[in-house]
Design an enzyme around this catalytic site. Sequence first.
Site, short mmCIF file in Angstrom:
data_model
loop_
_atom_site.label_atom_id
_atom_site.label_comp_id
_atom_site.label_asym_id
_atom_site.label_seq_id
_atom_site.Cartn_x
_atom_site.Cartn_y
_atom_site.Cartn_z
N ARG A 51 2.11 -3.88 3.74
CA ARG A 51 1.70 -4.51 2.54
C ARG A 51 3.07 -4.60 1.79
NH1 ARG A 51 2.59 -6.26 -1.46
NH2 ARG A 51 1.49 -6.44 -3.30
N LEU A 71 1.56 0.97 -7.36
CA LEU A 71 0.20 0.89 -7.11
C LEU A 71 0.27 0.27 -5.54
CD1 LEU A 71 -1.20 -1.13 -10.26
CD2 LEU A 71 -1.16 1.33 -9.71
N PRO A 72 0.64 1.28 -4.79
CA PRO A 72 0.60 0.78 -3.44
C PRO A 72 -0.78 0.71 -2.91
CG PRO A 72 1.43 3.07 -3.57
CD PRO A 72 1.50 2.51 -4.97
N HIS A 73 -1.10 -0.54 -2.05
CA HIS A 73 -2.60 -0.71 -1.57
C HIS A 73 -2.54 -1.34 -0.44
CE1 HIS A 73 -0.99 -4.00 -4.04
NE2 HIS A 73 -1.99 -4.89 -3.28
N ALA A 74 -3.79 -1.18 0.17
CA ALA A 74 -3.81 -1.93 1.56
C ALA A 74 -5.53 -2.08 1.91
CB ALA A 74 -3.30 -1.01 2.65
#
Length: 154
Positions: A50, A64-67
Amino acid sequence: MQISSILKPGAVRVIGAVSSKKRLFQEVAEVAQSAYGLSAQSTVEALLDRESLGPTGVGHGVALPHARLNGLDMVRGVFLILEKPLDFDSVDRQPVDIAFSLFAPEDAGVEHLKALALVSRTLREQSFCTKLRANPDPATLFTILTEAQSVQAA
């Protein structure tokens, strides 16, 4: 949706220095594995994939790392305070010391976006982030995060 529905007390931590974004993602993955039983390796790979699309550092020291991940039945979160800020390629070029990671089922659809919007709105308030940064206790951080919405909704 409320932060208390996506975040468990065991998924809130304060960590020392990390040397890179990848190392931060490894820390996030270890917390996610401990709190939710997620595969640490799959979690790191998903976060890196991501992040390759563009940095998730949103500015003012927040990332806000997200996956999306297989095997999840609902959106889950991991919250970390970094004692030593990390260069994160953020939009404002400021180092990151608050990271709220979100993980969604592959087919989450709008729930993933709602969770991102919720966390983004919550962490946009500088006074709120100052309060988080001033509390190095994970239990206190969890309380601050989960009570934020109650106050906003009132």
